[in-house]
Design an enzyme around this catalytic site. Structure first.
Site, PDB file in Angstrom:
ATOM      1  N   LYS A  44     -31.912 -15.684  22.971  1.00  0.00           N
ATOM      2  CA  LYS A  44     -32.506 -16.664  23.904  1.00  0.00           C
ATOM      3  C   LYS A  44     -31.702 -16.740  25.194  1.00  0.00           C
ATOM      4  O   LYS A  44     -32.233 -16.645  26.297  1.00  0.00           O
ATOM      5  CB  LYS A  44     -32.556 -18.054  23.281  1.00  0.00           C
ATOM      6  CG  LYS A  44     -32.857 -19.158  24.308  1.00  0.00           C
ATOM      7  CD  LYS A  44     -32.815 -20.534  23.703  1.00  0.00           C
ATOM      8  CE  LYS A  44     -31.474 -21.139  23.558  1.00  0.00           C
ATOM      9  NZ  LYS A  44     -30.983 -21.892  24.727  1.00  0.00           N
ATOM     10  N   ASN A  45     -30.375 -16.912  25.057  1.00  0.00           N
ATOM     11  CA  ASN A  45     -29.550 -17.160  26.239  1.00  0.00           C
ATOM     12  C   ASN A  45     -29.326 -15.919  27.085  1.00  0.00           C
ATOM     13  O   ASN A  45     -28.738 -15.995  28.151  1.00  0.00           O
ATOM     14  CB  ASN A  45     -28.229 -17.802  25.821  1.00  0.00           C
ATOM     15  CG  ASN A  45     -28.468 -19.225  25.357  1.00  0.00           C
ATOM     16  OD1 ASN A  45     -29.513 -19.813  25.635  1.00  0.00           O
ATOM     17  ND2 ASN A  45     -27.513 -19.768  24.627  1.00  0.00           N
ATOM     18  N   CYS A 138     -28.625 -33.502  29.369  1.00  0.00           N
ATOM     19  CA  CYS A 138     -29.454 -33.439  28.159  1.00  0.00           C
ATOM     20  C   CYS A 138     -28.696 -34.106  27.029  1.00  0.00           C
ATOM     21  O   CYS A 138     -27.616 -34.663  27.244  1.00  0.00           O
ATOM     22  CB  CYS A 138     -29.797 -31.987  27.814  1.00  0.00           C
ATOM     23  SG  CYS A 138     -28.408 -31.116  27.100  1.00  0.00           S
ATOM     24  N   ARG A 143     -23.788 -32.165  31.963  1.00  0.00           N
ATOM     25  CA  ARG A 143     -24.079 -30.795  32.423  1.00  0.00           C
ATOM     26  C   ARG A 143     -24.246 -30.690  33.940  1.00  0.00           C
ATOM     27  O   ARG A 143     -25.309 -30.293  34.426  1.00  0.00           O
ATOM     28  CB  ARG A 143     -25.272 -30.233  31.684  1.00  0.00           C
ATOM     29  CG  ARG A 143     -25.111 -30.407  30.168  1.00  0.00           C
ATOM     30  CD  ARG A 143     -26.133 -29.703  29.365  1.00  0.00           C
ATOM     31  NE  ARG A 143     -25.883 -28.274  29.317  1.00  0.00           N
ATOM     32  CZ  ARG A 143     -26.601 -27.438  28.590  1.00  0.00           C
ATOM     33  NH1 ARG A 143     -27.598 -27.922  27.863  1.00  0.00           N
ATOM     34  NH2 ARG A 143     -26.365 -26.163  28.558  1.00  0.00           N
ATOM     35  N   VAL A 145     -23.706 -29.176  37.867  1.00  0.00           N
ATOM     36  CA  VAL A 145     -23.816 -27.808  38.407  1.00  0.00           C
ATOM     37  C   VAL A 145     -22.872 -27.614  39.597  1.00  0.00           C
ATOM     38  O   VAL A 145     -23.089 -26.732  40.439  1.00  0.00           O
ATOM     39  CB  VAL A 145     -25.268 -27.487  38.794  1.00  0.00           C
ATOM     40  CG1 VAL A 145     -26.158 -27.392  37.555  1.00  0.00           C
ATOM     41  CG2 VAL A 145     -25.818 -28.509  39.797  1.00  0.00           C
ATOM     42  N   ASP A 146     -21.813 -28.414  39.643  1.00  0.00           N
ATOM     43  CA  ASP A 146     -20.891 -28.352  40.793  1.00  0.00           C
ATOM     44  C   ASP A 146     -20.277 -26.962  40.962  1.00  0.00           C
ATOM     45  O   ASP A 146     -20.116 -26.483  42.077  1.00  0.00           O
ATOM     46  CB  ASP A 146     -19.787 -29.407  40.629  1.00  0.00           C
ATOM     47  CG  ASP A 146     -19.074 -29.274  39.286  1.00  0.00           C
ATOM     48  OD1 ASP A 146     -17.841 -29.331  39.243  1.00  0.00           O
ATOM     49  OD2 ASP A 146     -19.776 -29.073  38.262  1.00  0.00           O
ATOM     50  N   LEU A 147     -19.991 -26.267  39.859  1.00  0.00           N
ATOM     51  CA  LEU A 147     -19.363 -24.938  39.976  1.00  0.00           C
ATOM     52  C   LEU A 147     -20.346 -23.925  40.561  1.00  0.00           C
ATOM     53  O   LEU A 147     -19.961 -23.042  41.330  1.00  0.00           O
ATOM     54  CB  LEU A 147     -18.875 -24.469  38.601  1.00  0.00           C
ATOM     55  CG  LEU A 147     -17.815 -25.353  37.919  1.00  0.00           C
ATOM     56  CD1 LEU A 147     -17.509 -24.840  36.516  1.00  0.00           C
ATOM     57  CD2 LEU A 147     -16.546 -25.430  38.761  1.00  0.00           C
ATOM     58  N   ASP A 331     -22.304 -23.427  20.125  1.00  0.00           N
ATOM     59  CA  ASP A 331     -23.679 -23.368  19.615  1.00  0.00           C
ATOM     60  C   ASP A 331     -23.739 -23.142  18.108  1.00  0.00           C
ATOM     61  O   ASP A 331     -24.831 -23.140  17.533  1.00  0.00           O
ATOM     62  CB  ASP A 331     -24.467 -22.270  20.336  1.00  0.00           C
ATOM     63  CG  ASP A 331     -24.629 -22.572  21.820  1.00  0.00           C
ATOM     64  OD1 ASP A 331     -25.007 -21.654  22.572  1.00  0.00           O
ATOM     65  OD2 ASP A 331     -24.345 -23.715  22.227  1.00  0.00           O
ATOM     66  N   VAL A 353     -16.269 -28.198  24.365  1.00  0.00           N
ATOM     67  CA  VAL A 353     -17.113 -27.666  25.455  1.00  0.00           C
ATOM     68  C   VAL A 353     -18.084 -28.720  25.986  1.00  0.00           C
ATOM     69  O   VAL A 353     -18.248 -28.871  27.193  1.00  0.00           O
ATOM     70  CB  VAL A 353     -17.870 -26.403  24.995  1.00  0.00           C
ATOM     71  CG1 VAL A 353     -18.791 -25.883  26.109  1.00  0.00           C
ATOM     72  CG2 VAL A 353     -16.900 -25.312  24.560  1.00  0.00           C
ATOM     73  N   ARG A 423     -37.519 -24.456  20.692  1.00  0.00           N
ATOM     74  CA  ARG A 423     -37.009 -24.003  21.989  1.00  0.00           C
ATOM     75  C   ARG A 423     -36.102 -22.796  21.826  1.00  0.00           C
ATOM     76  O   ARG A 423     -35.989 -21.968  22.716  1.00  0.00           O
ATOM     77  CB  ARG A 423     -36.211 -25.119  22.669  1.00  0.00           C
ATOM     78  CG  ARG A 423     -37.044 -26.316  23.081  1.00  0.00           C
ATOM     79  CD  ARG A 423     -36.223 -27.246  23.944  1.00  0.00           C
ATOM     80  NE  ARG A 423     -35.737 -26.536  25.137  1.00  0.00           N
ATOM     81  CZ  ARG A 423     -35.143 -27.174  26.149  1.00  0.00           C
ATOM     82  NH1 ARG A 423     -34.954 -28.486  26.075  1.00  0.00           N
ATOM     83  NH2 ARG A 423     -34.723 -26.512  27.210  1.00  0.00           N
TER      84      ARG A 423
HETATM   85  C1  EPZ Z   1     -24.820 -21.982  28.264  1.00  0.00           C
HETATM   86  O1  EPZ Z   1     -25.048 -23.248  28.869  1.00  0.00           O
HETATM   87  C2  EPZ Z   1     -25.831 -21.896  27.112  1.00  0.00           C
HETATM   88  N1  EPZ Z   1     -27.169 -22.023  27.643  1.00  0.00           N
HETATM   89  C3  EPZ Z   1     -25.571 -23.019  26.114  1.00  0.00           C
HETATM   90  O2  EPZ Z   1     -26.437 -22.837  25.003  1.00  0.00           O
HETATM   91  C4  EPZ Z   1     -24.145 -22.908  25.606  1.00  0.00           C
HETATM   92  O3  EPZ Z   1     -23.861 -24.004  24.773  1.00  0.00           O
HETATM   93  C5  EPZ Z   1     -23.160 -22.931  26.802  1.00  0.00           C
HETATM   94  O4  EPZ Z   1     -23.484 -21.889  27.742  1.00  0.00           O
HETATM   95  C6  EPZ Z   1     -21.724 -22.721  26.356  1.00  0.00           C
HETATM   96  O5  EPZ Z   1     -21.597 -21.562  25.629  1.00  0.00           O
HETATM   97  C7  EPZ Z   1     -27.747 -20.935  28.229  1.00  0.00           C
HETATM   98  O6  EPZ Z   1     -27.186 -19.869  28.351  1.00  0.00           O
HETATM   99  C8  EPZ Z   1     -29.134 -21.112  28.720  1.00  0.00           C
HETATM  100  P1  EPZ Z   1     -21.578 -23.950  30.673  1.00  0.00           P
HETATM  101  P2  EPZ Z   1     -24.395 -23.611  30.296  1.00  0.00           P
HETATM  102  O7  EPZ Z   1     -21.918 -23.952  32.120  1.00  0.00           O
HETATM  103  O8  EPZ Z   1     -24.321 -22.393  31.107  1.00  0.00           O
HETATM  104  C9  EPZ Z   1     -19.371 -27.844  32.271  1.00  0.00           C
HETATM  105  C10 EPZ Z   1     -27.900 -23.469  23.273  1.00  0.00           C
HETATM  106  O9  EPZ Z   1     -27.758 -24.218  22.291  1.00  0.00           O
HETATM  107  N2  EPZ Z   1     -19.832 -27.451  33.627  1.00  0.00           N
HETATM  108  O10 EPZ Z   1     -20.732 -22.870  30.140  1.00  0.00           O
HETATM  109  O11 EPZ Z   1     -25.080 -24.766  30.805  1.00  0.00           O
HETATM  110  C11 EPZ Z   1     -20.535 -28.279  31.372  1.00  0.00           C
HETATM  111  O12 EPZ Z   1     -20.907 -29.605  31.596  1.00  0.00           O
HETATM  112  C12 EPZ Z   1     -27.366 -23.879  24.656  1.00  0.00           C
HETATM  113  O13 EPZ Z   1     -28.459 -22.368  23.223  1.00  0.00           O
HETATM  114  C13 EPZ Z   1     -19.397 -28.152  34.721  1.00  0.00           C
HETATM  115  O14 EPZ Z   1     -18.629 -29.114  34.583  1.00  0.00           O
HETATM  116  O15 EPZ Z   1     -22.913 -24.014  29.802  1.00  0.00           O
HETATM  117  C14 EPZ Z   1     -19.983 -28.045  29.984  1.00  0.00           C
HETATM  118  O16 EPZ Z   1     -19.254 -29.141  29.561  1.00  0.00           O
HETATM  119  C15 EPZ Z   1     -26.828 -25.260  24.678  1.00  0.00           C
HETATM  120  N3  EPZ Z   1     -19.845 -27.791  35.961  1.00  0.00           N
HETATM  121  C16 EPZ Z   1     -19.090 -26.828  30.184  1.00  0.00           C
HETATM  122  O17 EPZ Z   1     -18.828 -26.718  31.589  1.00  0.00           O
HETATM  123  C17 EPZ Z   1     -20.708 -26.729  36.143  1.00  0.00           C
HETATM  124  O18 EPZ Z   1     -21.089 -26.437  37.287  1.00  0.00           O
HETATM  125  C18 EPZ Z   1     -19.716 -25.522  29.699  1.00  0.00           C
HETATM  126  O19 EPZ Z   1     -20.959 -25.386  30.322  1.00  0.00           O
HETATM  127  C19 EPZ Z   1     -21.133 -26.018  35.007  1.00  0.00           C
HETATM  128  C20 EPZ Z   1     -20.686 -26.396  33.753  1.00  0.00           C
END
Ligand code: EPZ
Length: 461
Positions: A44-45, A138, A143, A145-147, A331, A353, A423
């Site tokens: 999926k991801n 969610c 979550r 998106v600042d980065l 996950d 995480v 999903r």
């Molecule tokens: C991806 O989410 C996956 N989703 C998630 O899978 C997975 O849990 C996650 O990576 C971690 O492995 C998809 O690929 C679609 P992150 P993502 O950015 O990219 C913080 C599932 O169950 N953060 O690595 O959104 C964030 O809040 C889903 O299949 C910031 O602070 O995860 C989190 O605490 C759930 N600022 C941490 O980093 C940012 O700009 C990791 O998030 C971005 C993230």
């Protein structure tokens, strides 16, 4: 699924036109062992982000091994809304992004599918302008998106967030992003993918430091390279992207889903079953297999893309700390909490995480588990057995953990909240049925009547 409206893109029940579709529940009768072979679907991801990667190319992109998921259906709707031509034939998706009709993604769709926000990188790279609604939080966390935003700004984009919309454009340089050296405060999967896509068509070289190393990031890099991009270092924490002026068509296969495979490994372990799983990439499952072996569950490589899990008489307690890859995947945390609930001894789970991803603990306690949560720590005291009850999934992986629990619990477990499960899992209940599980998907009302009848029979006594 006869008689139900099937969506031509996802092959799933058409939720829009069949109101009862997501009011179905799963009924699971535990205590039955599983046996045989399960086919693992595409990841999926990876599929989701490859669909956004296709926006970088003005030619035909064929993406194979695409799972049938509600999220894939939603991503297809986002791309169609941007004017992208998209067609599905079984597990193959043809995407053609020659003509964008708009750089503005629809609010109601993006807010339902976080991964669609990652398209901002590809849209900005192709058009020099993008308006992307913020995905919002969610069940598992805020979550932000600042980065993503900071990385795009480092590449020369101007970004304003107004009314929940991220408005980005590239002033000057004919609207083309510039290569930059970017350090990510944390190895975010999404931010790495967004910026890698943006840098693919940028002017010059981009270096992403402290990048995410997940297999899905590597799959996206390989997909872009198959279209003529110049990405090196994916899978390490430093990724280098030398921008090119355009990309060409490709025909690419999505990697197998390591989280779906991991979920079946926990289903086999909790039912003390022997199971074959393929296709898988064993290397992608290393942290999961290592934890299972620590718990006394043996997993062997039957063939380069096939695993055999062997039954363990007793599950041993173990501590888990979720971390970015190659650490233990967040996950898989919920599914392992279920497993540890039936292990001998006490276990500690530290979810590092996401800040709100232990909500399944209370539902597992409803089945007789003994789990206490404090902040991001769950203290799991192993119990001898679980007993079936009606439970509610609060997010995708929490729902999967309840299915795994239902396979072990005595009597009937009824699981609501399948809109989350669908999903991310491609027909999980049918695959389990084929392995011998006693599980069925029924309409909620039918389950409610069954529960009422079952409980009523007790009262007269
Ligand atoms: C991806 O989410 C996956 N989703 C998630 O899978 C997975 O849990 C996650 O990576 C971690 O492995 C998809 O690929 C679609 P992150 P993502 O950015 O990219 C913080 C599932 O169950 N953060 O690595 O959104 C964030 O809040 C889903 O299949 C910031 O602070 O995860 C989190 O605490 C759930 N600022 C941490 O980093 C940012 O700009 C990791 O998030 C971005 C993230």
């Amino acid at each position: 699924m006869e008689g139900r409206l099937i969506n031509p893109v996802s092959g799933l029940p058409d939720t829009k036109n069949a109101p009862e579709a997501d009011s179905s529940v799963l009924r699971v009768w535990g205590g039955h062992s599983l046996r045989g072979h399960v086919k693992i679907s595409g990841a999926k991801n990876s599929a989701l982000v490859l669909m956004t990667g296709a926006l970088l190319c003005s030619g035909d992109c064929r993406i194979r091994n695409v799972p049938r998921l509600a999220d894939v259906e939603r991503m297809a709707q986002v791309l169609s809304a941007l004017g992208v031509k998209i067609h599905r034939d079984g597990e193959t998706l043809d995407v053609n992004a020659r003509e964008f009709t708009t750089s503005k993604a629809p609010y109601e769709l993006v807010t339902q599918l976080r991964a669609s926000f990652f398209a901002i990188g590809a849209i900005l790279a192709r058009l020099g302008v993008a308006q992307m609604p913020l995905p919002g939080g969610c069940a598992i966390g805020a979550r932000p998106v600042d980065l993503h935003v900071r990385g795009l700004q480092a590449m020369g984009a101007e970004v304003q967030i107004e009314h929940g919309i991220c408005n980005a454009h590239v002033p000057g340089n004919k609207g083309r992003l510039k290569g930059a050296k970017i350090y990510l405060d944390s190895p975010s999967v999404g931010a790495t993918e967004t910026l890698m896509m943006a840098a693919t068509l940028a002017d010059g070289e981009t270096i992403l430091d402290n990048a995410a190393r997940e297999p899905e990031v590597v799959d996206l890099a390989n997909f872009c390279n198959s279209m003529g991009a110049k990405i090196t270092g994916a899978g390490t924490s430093t990724i280098t992207i030398l921008g090119v002026s355009n990309l060409h068509s490709t025909d690419y296969e999505v990697i197998p889903d390591r989280i779906e495979a991991g979920t079946f490994l926990t289903a086999a372990a909790i039912t003390h079953s022997e199971l074959l799983l393929s296709p898988v990439v064993p290397e992608h499952l290393l942290p999961i297999i290592a934890k299972l072996q620590e718990m006394g569950v043996n997993v062997v490589e039957e063939a380069p893309n096939c695993l055999r899990v062997l039954p363990a008489a007793v599950l041993k307690a173990a501590d888990i700390q979720t971390l970015p890859h190659p650490g233990f995947p967040t996950d898989m945390q919920a599914q392992f909490m279920t497993l540890l609930a039936l292990a001998e001894g006490d276990s500690l789970i530290n979810e590092t995480v996401f800040e709100n991803r232990l909500r399944h603990a209370s539902e597992l306690n409803r089945l007789g588990a003994d789990i206490r949560v404090k902040g991001n720590i769950a203290f799991v005291r192993g119990v001898h057995s679980l007993s079936g009850a009606p439970v509610l999934g609060s997010d995708l992986r929490a729902s999967a953990a309840l299915v795994v629990a239902g396979l072990a619990a005595s009597g009937e477990t009824t699981i609501k909240g399948l809109q989350f499960l669908d999903r991310g899992y491609d027909r999980l209940d049918l695959k389990l049925q084929q392995l011998g599980a006693k599980i069925e998907r029924v309409r909620e009302v039918e389950a409610d009547i069954a529960i009422a009848t079952a409980t009523n029979t007790v009262q007269p006594a």
